[in-house]
Design a protein around this motif. Structure first.
Motif, PDB file in Angstrom:
ATOM      1  N   ILE A   9     -11.080   3.532 -46.361  1.00 14.18           N
ATOM      2  CA  ILE A   9     -11.023   2.817 -47.780  1.00 14.18           C
ATOM      3  C   ILE A   9     -11.609   3.819 -48.879  1.00 14.18           C
ATOM      4  CG2 ILE A   9     -12.437   0.904 -48.930  1.00 14.18           C
ATOM      5  CD1 ILE A   9     -12.539  -0.603 -46.282  1.00 14.18           C
ATOM      6  N   VAL A  10     -10.696   3.837 -49.883  1.00 18.80           N
ATOM      7  CA  VAL A  10     -11.077   5.113 -50.971  1.00 18.80           C
ATOM      8  C   VAL A  10     -11.052   4.213 -52.089  1.00 18.80           C
ATOM      9  CG1 VAL A  10     -10.565   7.046 -52.241  1.00 18.80           C
ATOM     10  CG2 VAL A  10     -10.281   7.029 -49.742  1.00 18.80           C
ATOM     11  N   PHE A  11     -12.254   3.965 -52.603  1.00 20.60           N
ATOM     12  CA  PHE A  11     -12.206   3.094 -54.086  1.00 20.60           C
ATOM     13  C   PHE A  11     -11.241   3.662 -55.121  1.00 20.60           C
ATOM     14  CE2 PHE A  11     -15.709   1.663 -51.362  1.00 20.60           C
ATOM     15  CZ  PHE A  11     -15.564   0.346 -51.339  1.00 20.60           C
ATOM     16  N   PRO A  12     -10.996   3.094 -56.025  1.00 20.92           N
ATOM     17  CA  PRO A  12     -10.109   3.764 -57.334  1.00 20.92           C
ATOM     18  C   PRO A  12     -11.494   4.425 -58.223  1.00 20.92           C
ATOM     19  CG  PRO A  12      -9.995   1.190 -57.180  1.00 20.92           C
ATOM     20  CD  PRO A  12     -10.821   1.607 -55.844  1.00 20.92           C
ATOM     21  N   PRO A  13     -10.859   4.907 -58.893  1.00 20.70           N
ATOM     22  CA  PRO A  13     -11.770   5.537 -60.029  1.00 20.70           C
ATOM     23  C   PRO A  13     -12.109   4.591 -61.019  1.00 20.70           C
ATOM     24  CG  PRO A  13      -9.706   6.527 -60.075  1.00 20.70           C
ATOM     25  CD  PRO A  13      -9.701   5.746 -59.016  1.00 20.70           C
ATOM     26  N   ALA A  30      -9.914 -11.171 -60.056  1.00 24.63           N
ATOM     27  CA  ALA A  30     -10.356  -9.923 -60.619  1.00 24.63           C
ATOM     28  C   ALA A  30      -9.990  -8.772 -59.594  1.00 24.63           C
ATOM     29  CB  ALA A  30     -11.504 -10.031 -61.385  1.00 24.63           C
ATOM     30  N   GLU A  31     -10.668  -9.013 -58.379  1.00 26.04           N
ATOM     31  CA  GLU A  31     -10.609  -8.097 -57.307  1.00 26.04           C
ATOM     32  C   GLU A  31      -8.947  -7.707 -56.994  1.00 26.04           C
ATOM     33  OE1 GLU A  31     -12.556  -9.206 -53.758  1.00 26.04           O
ATOM     34  OE2 GLU A  31     -14.502  -8.439 -54.739  1.00 26.04           O
ATOM     35  N   LEU A  52      -8.590  -4.199 -54.934  1.00 27.38           N
ATOM     36  CA  LEU A  52      -9.462  -4.035 -53.926  1.00 27.38           C
ATOM     37  C   LEU A  52      -8.816  -4.812 -52.371  1.00 27.38           C
ATOM     38  CD1 LEU A  52     -13.114  -4.933 -55.227  1.00 27.38           C
ATOM     39  CD2 LEU A  52     -12.426  -2.853 -54.138  1.00 27.38           C
ATOM     40  N   HIS A  53      -8.117  -5.781 -53.006  1.00 25.79           N
ATOM     41  CA  HIS A  53      -7.402  -6.521 -51.655  1.00 25.79           C
ATOM     42  C   HIS A  53      -6.483  -5.299 -50.910  1.00 25.79           C
ATOM     43  CE1 HIS A  53      -9.160 -10.587 -52.380  1.00 25.79           C
ATOM     44  NE2 HIS A  53      -9.415  -9.886 -53.522  1.00 25.79           N
ATOM     45  N   GLU A  54      -5.887  -4.440 -51.713  1.00 29.69           N
ATOM     46  CA  GLU A  54      -5.175  -3.381 -50.904  1.00 29.69           C
ATOM     47  C   GLU A  54      -5.741  -2.601 -49.911  1.00 29.69           C
ATOM     48  OE1 GLU A  54      -2.783  -1.645 -54.347  1.00 29.69           O
ATOM     49  OE2 GLU A  54      -2.618  -3.500 -54.936  1.00 29.69           O
ATOM     50  N   LEU A  55      -6.988  -2.518 -50.267  1.00 27.12           N
ATOM     51  CA  LEU A  55      -7.872  -1.775 -49.396  1.00 27.12           C
ATOM     52  C   LEU A  55      -8.521  -2.122 -48.081  1.00 27.12           C
ATOM     53  CD1 LEU A  55     -10.355  -0.201 -52.023  1.00 27.12           C
ATOM     54  CD2 LEU A  55      -8.073   0.835 -51.245  1.00 27.12           C
ATOM     55  N   GLY A  56      -8.277  -3.454 -47.848  1.00 27.96           N
ATOM     56  CA  GLY A  56      -8.542  -4.273 -46.620  1.00 27.96           C
ATOM     57  C   GLY A  56      -8.824  -5.678 -46.858  1.00 27.96           C
TER      58      GLY A  56
END
Length: 165
Positions: free
Chosen positions: A32-36, A145-146, A151-155
């Motif tokens: 899981i790598v968060f977007p900048p 908003a997530e 964010l939902h693409e990360l898991g």
């Protein structure tokens, strides 16, 4: 070492983003790598969130807002090198106590469903999945908003709720 939990002071606020960012390595280890962009705490400080910290200087924090007439836990973060020492539990206990004292019916949050220190951790501390038909408009807007933020693409994400007596 014990880290007392207390309300954040203005001088504490600038360092909280670094605490939040320090946990990113744990997420990266599981893919899981968060977007900048701005951290959660940077976003909620400007909206007047209630923030408590552990330690002086802080090594962890919890940020809470009111959503749909209840307390909504925006974020708990503990400095990455201090995880697993009960600091998050102390922060969560303070959030729950403050919400109960304010007369909130419960505490909601959005988190990763399967990440061990997210959904399963909250479940061990009295939270359960909140069915979509029970979401208020505020929770729905957070969810949307997530999705928009990716964010939902990360898991898998989940809305959780812990009722207060």
């Amino acid at each position: 070492m014990e880290y007392d939990v207390r309300p954040a002071r203005p001088a504490d606020l600038p360092g909280l983003a670094d605490i939040e960012n320090s946990g990113d390595a744990m997420f990266a280890e599981i893919g899981i790598v968060f977007p900048p962009g701005p951290t959660v705490v940077e976003q909620v400080i400007g909206k007047g969130a209630d923030i408590v910290v552990a330690g002086d200087p802080p090594v962890g924090f919890a940020a809470v807002e009111e959503v749909d007439g209840a307390a909504h836990l925006e974020q708990i973060s503990v400095r990455g090198d201090l995880t697993g020492r009960g600091i998050g539990v102390r922060l969560l206990d303070e959030v729950m106590a403050r919400a109960a004292a304010a007369g909130a019916p419960g505490v909601s949050l959005l988190t990763f469903r399967d990440v061990p220190w997210n959904g399963p951790w909250y479940a061990r501390h009295g939270f359960a999945g909140l069915p979509e038909e029970r979401w208020g408009p505020g929770i729905r807007s957070y969810w949307d908003a997530e999705i928009e933020a990716g964010l939902h693409e990360l898991g898998p994400r989940v809305v959780m709720w812990a009722p207060l007596a």
